[in-house]
Design an enzyme around this catalytic site. Structure first.
Site, PDB file in Angstrom:
ATOM      1  N   ASN A  57      26.007 127.172 -52.977  1.00 20.21           N
ATOM      2  CA  ASN A  57      26.719 125.894 -52.806  1.00 20.21           C
ATOM      3  C   ASN A  57      25.996 124.981 -51.814  1.00 20.21           C
ATOM      4  OD1 ASN A  57      28.910 125.976 -54.478  1.00 20.21           O
ATOM      5  ND2 ASN A  57      30.426 125.876 -52.849  1.00 20.21           N
ATOM      6  N   GLY A  78      34.198 126.465 -40.415  1.00 22.78           N
ATOM      7  CA  GLY A  78      32.869 127.076 -40.574  1.00 22.78           C
ATOM      8  C   GLY A  78      32.586 128.084 -39.471  1.00 22.78           C
ATOM      9  N   GLN A 109      35.211 137.560 -40.250  1.00 26.23           N
ATOM     10  CA  GLN A 109      33.910 138.000 -39.755  1.00 26.23           C
ATOM     11  C   GLN A 109      33.415 139.180 -40.588  1.00 26.23           C
ATOM     12  OE1 GLN A 109      34.471 139.110 -35.659  1.00 26.23           O
ATOM     13  NE2 GLN A 109      35.946 140.695 -36.142  1.00 26.23           N
ATOM     14  N   ASP A 154      40.347 134.827 -46.755  1.00 27.25           N
ATOM     15  CA  ASP A 154      38.897 134.732 -46.488  1.00 27.25           C
ATOM     16  C   ASP A 154      38.585 135.541 -45.213  1.00 27.25           C
ATOM     17  OD1 ASP A 154      36.689 132.395 -47.430  1.00 27.25           O
ATOM     18  OD2 ASP A 154      36.310 133.325 -45.493  1.00 27.25           O
ATOM     19  N   PRO A 155      37.747 136.578 -45.316  1.00 25.80           N
ATOM     20  CA  PRO A 155      37.456 137.380 -44.107  1.00 25.80           C
ATOM     21  C   PRO A 155      36.853 136.509 -42.988  1.00 25.80           C
ATOM     22  CG  PRO A 155      36.708 138.531 -46.070  1.00 25.80           C
ATOM     23  CD  PRO A 155      37.091 137.147 -46.508  1.00 25.80           C
ATOM     24  N   GLU A 213      40.300 145.470 -54.726  1.00 26.74           N
ATOM     25  CA  GLU A 213      40.985 146.712 -55.107  1.00 26.74           C
ATOM     26  C   GLU A 213      40.308 147.356 -56.311  1.00 26.74           C
ATOM     27  OE1 GLU A 213      42.755 148.042 -53.049  1.00 26.74           O
ATOM     28  OE2 GLU A 213      44.354 146.806 -52.224  1.00 26.74           O
ATOM     29  N   TYR A 263      39.224 141.884 -57.234  1.00 23.56           N
ATOM     30  CA  TYR A 263      37.852 142.328 -56.955  1.00 23.56           C
ATOM     31  C   TYR A 263      37.870 143.473 -55.941  1.00 23.56           C
ATOM     32  CZ  TYR A 263      32.893 141.846 -55.597  1.00 23.56           C
ATOM     33  OH  TYR A 263      31.555 142.058 -55.332  1.00 23.56           O
ATOM     34  N   VAL A 279      25.724 130.367 -50.082  1.00 19.36           N
ATOM     35  CA  VAL A 279      24.302 130.005 -50.012  1.00 19.36           C
ATOM     36  C   VAL A 279      23.943 129.051 -51.158  1.00 19.36           C
ATOM     37  CG1 VAL A 279      21.943 130.885 -50.120  1.00 19.36           C
ATOM     38  CG2 VAL A 279      23.658 132.112 -48.788  1.00 19.36           C
TER      39      VAL A 279
END
Ligand code: NAD
Ligand code: UDP
Length: 321
Positions: A195, A212, A281, A278-279, A152, A150, A193
């Protein structure tokens, strides 16, 4: 060939998806003739069924990885699965959709001299070391990770847009869209959101990935569509890329707590493994959009969430989710 009508003919790829269907609504309301193209991979006819009988609306089932020959004045290129579970399900097709899709739509724009918009993404910044993210930041993307198909793909699409602009003089508009939410999100797309709302409405545990503590900024769909349309009608010399998103940042845990509270749910919060890459921030610097488009989001999370909750509640009650 231009026909005798002066109505603007607008192509929306990915038009049966979440953002695309809201964009089609706005374009129809503005008097445009809309050709909505979608292969219905993650989109649904239900998202556009209220438009199907409209004389200025037409739906075409087509995959953007194949060439398309139509006559249009403007192109909004949104076709691409956007949620991690959907874009990772068939990663090769995801990259093809971004790259071959961009080449095909840019080719169409070149032949028709249409102005063309690209739905790029905050994912081009990857897991950023710069916070908040400005358009001048080049990003930190793992090119071989699970999100790369996604990230790249979208980065390459941006390259293609700017090369067509420089090489062929195309009028391009590139927006880097940050997390957007609202009615017509896919109930099972795994995005945070949708989920959390589905889990809260069903009084099931809320699945926090990691602790989280990662952050995101959530933009309501109406604000996003407004930003996209302002960019499309901005002067030709402003190509972007421009960040579009809500700069108010929340941790994922705060989002979960707010949703549980608004739903009045008995759901507990449950920690799960954090997905790879997973980013940690994410928050847009939107000064460029403010300055060049006079745009900033107006809908607070506390106002947008209840509308989104009502949408998912209806889906559950009608047996559609
Ligand atoms: P979505 O999955 O609801 O919509 C994407 C649409 O594209 C779907 O209707 C899908 O069927 C269609 N599609 C996928 N592959 C296709 C193909 N090969 N040919 C034709 N149609 C195809 O997602 P969305 O949230 O509406 O996202 C729309 C666009 O905005 C995407 O390009 C996405 O990358 C971008 N974007 C969205 C967000 C967000 O938070 N919603 C954030 C950043 C970028
Ligand atoms: N997330 C979560 N629980 C979920 C779904 C997502 O904690 O059930 C987290 C996910 O790990 C990420 C954030 O929420 O940190 C946003 O995820 P989403 O898939 O919505 O978007 P993206 O990661 O592309 O910003």
């Amino acid at each position: 060939m231009r026909n005798y009508s002066t109505t603007k003919r607008v192509l929306v790829t990915g038009g049966a998806g979440f953002l695309g269907s809201h964009l089609c609504d706005r374009l129809i309301a503005d008097g445009c003739d809309v050709l909505c193209l979608d292969n219905l991979y993650t989109g649904a006819k239900q998202n556009i069924e209220h438009l199907l009988g409209h004389p200025r609306f037409e739906f075409m089932r087509h995959d953007v990885t194949f060439p398309l020959y139509v006559e249009v004045d403007e192109i909004y290129n949104l076709a691409c699965p956007a949620s991690p579970i959907h874009y990772q399900y068939d990663p090769v097709q995801t990259t093809k959709t971004s790259v071959h899709g961009a080449i095909n739509m840019l080719g169409l724009a070149k032949r028709t001299r249409a102005r063309i918009f690209q739905a790029s993404t905050s994912e081009v910044y990857g897991d950023p070391e710069v916070h908040p993210q400005q358009e001048s930041y080049w990003g930190r993307v793992n090119p071989i990770g699970e999100r790369a198909c996604y990230d790249e793909g979208k980065r390459c699409a941006e390259t293609l847009f700017f090369d067509y602009h420089r090489q062929h003089g195309l009028e391009i508009k590139v927006a880097r869209i940050f997390n957007t939410y609202g009615p017509r999100m896919h109930p099972n797309d795994g995005r945070v959101v949708s989920n959390f709302i589905m889990q809260a409405l069903r009084n099931k545990p809320i699945t926090l990935y990691g602790e989280g503590s990662q952050t995101r900024s959530f933009c309501y769909v109406d604000d996003m569509v407004d930003g996209i349309m302002r960019l499309m009608s901005a002067p030709a010399e402003f190509a972007g890329p421009v960040n579009l998103g809500n700069p108010i940042e929340f941790t994922v845990r705060q989002l979960a707590e707010q949703i549980v509270d608004l739903v009045g749910s008995s759901s507990s919060l449950e920690c799960h493994d954090l997905p790879s890459d997973d980013p940690r921030q994410r928050k847009p610097d939107i000064s460029l959009a403010q300055e060049r488009l006079g745009w900033h989001p107006k809908v607070q999370l506390s106002d947008g969430l209840p509308k989104t909750i009502a949408y998912f509640d209806d889906l559950i009650r009608s047996g559609s989710a």
